[in-house]
Motif scaffolding. Structure first.
Motif, mmCIF file in Angstrom:
data_model
loop_
_atom_site.group_PDB
_atom_site.id
_atom_site.type_symbol
_atom_site.label_atom_id
_atom_site.label_comp_id
_atom_site.label_asym_id
_atom_site.label_seq_id
_atom_site.Cartn_x
_atom_site.Cartn_y
_atom_site.Cartn_z
ATOM 1 N N ASP A 75 -34.046 23.551 21.367
ATOM 2 C CA ASP A 75 -32.802 24.153 21.844
ATOM 3 C C ASP A 75 -33.084 25.351 22.748
ATOM 4 O O ASP A 75 -32.491 25.483 23.823
ATOM 5 C CB ASP A 75 -31.951 24.577 20.648
ATOM 6 N N ARG A 76 -33.993 26.222 22.324
ATOM 7 C CA ARG A 76 -34.291 27.420 23.122
ATOM 8 C C ARG A 76 -34.942 27.044 24.455
ATOM 9 O O ARG A 76 -34.640 27.640 25.491
ATOM 10 C CB ARG A 76 -35.197 28.380 22.358
ATOM 11 N N TRP A 78 -35.948 34.173 18.745
ATOM 12 C CA TRP A 78 -37.104 33.416 19.214
ATOM 13 C C TRP A 78 -37.240 33.356 20.743
ATOM 14 O O TRP A 78 -38.325 33.129 21.238
ATOM 15 C CB TRP A 78 -37.135 31.986 18.658
ATOM 16 N N ILE A 110 -40.559 28.795 13.333
ATOM 17 C CA ILE A 110 -39.482 28.219 14.146
ATOM 18 C C ILE A 110 -39.403 26.722 13.850
ATOM 19 O O ILE A 110 -40.427 26.060 13.694
ATOM 20 C CB ILE A 110 -39.693 28.476 15.661
ATOM 21 N N ASN A 147 -36.207 21.730 15.998
ATOM 22 C CA ASN A 147 -34.894 21.662 16.659
ATOM 23 C C ASN A 147 -34.572 22.957 17.388
ATOM 24 O O ASN A 147 -34.031 22.936 18.496
ATOM 25 C CB ASN A 147 -33.782 21.357 15.652
ATOM 26 N N LEU A 148 -34.887 24.084 16.758
ATOM 27 C CA LEU A 148 -34.596 25.373 17.373
ATOM 28 C C LEU A 148 -35.472 25.608 18.600
ATOM 29 O O LEU A 148 -34.984 26.089 19.627
ATOM 30 C CB LEU A 148 -34.774 26.500 16.355
ATOM 31 N N ASP A 208 -31.027 35.390 22.015
ATOM 32 C CA ASP A 208 -31.130 34.584 20.802
ATOM 33 C C ASP A 208 -32.471 34.796 20.120
ATOM 34 O O ASP A 208 -33.482 35.062 20.771
ATOM 35 C CB ASP A 208 -30.998 33.090 21.127
#
Length: 118
Positions: free
Chosen positions: A58-59, A26, A51, A54-55, A24
């Motif tokens: 998530d990561r 990042w 970035i 939220n991302l 994915d």
């Protein structure tokens, strides 16, 4: 374990299985920063310009689920954690170095555009 994005026909391929974890956008940069000692959410957010919060969350969650990192609490009020590479995450560091070496040789940094002066 996170839901696989690999097609059933690709399950025998270790490259495809690895990309399910780190493929994915990042994710590899997050692992890079963690390998450099950046461990706190705010430090990662600052380092990874562009970035979203939220991302990043998530990561980090996906990397935890894949057992590449672990969150270690350092404050109860407010609750805060720092992130550290596990043995599985540390095993990825030589791959990061290989990607860096490849990039230095085959994807050179663009020359800065000269600014005009009057």
């Amino acid at each position: 374990m996170p839901e696989s994005r690999t097609y059933e026909t690709q399950q025998d391929c270790p490259v495809a299985r690895t990309l399910d974890v780190v493929g994915d956008r990042w994710t590899i940069l997050i692992l890079r920063d963690l390998s450099w000692g950046r461990r706190r959410y705010s430090t990662l957010l600052e380092s990874l310009k562009g970035i979203s919060t939220n991302l990043l969350s998530d990561r980090l969650k996906k990397l935890e689920e894949a057992e590449m990192i672990v969150a270690v609490p350092y404050s109860a009020h407010p609750p805060r954690s720092e992130y550290k590479l596990t043995a599985k995450g540390k095993a990825f560091v030589p791959i990061l170095a290989a990607i860096r070496d490849y990039g230095e040789e085959w994807e050179p940094q663009a020359e800065p555009v000269a600014t005009q002066t009057r």
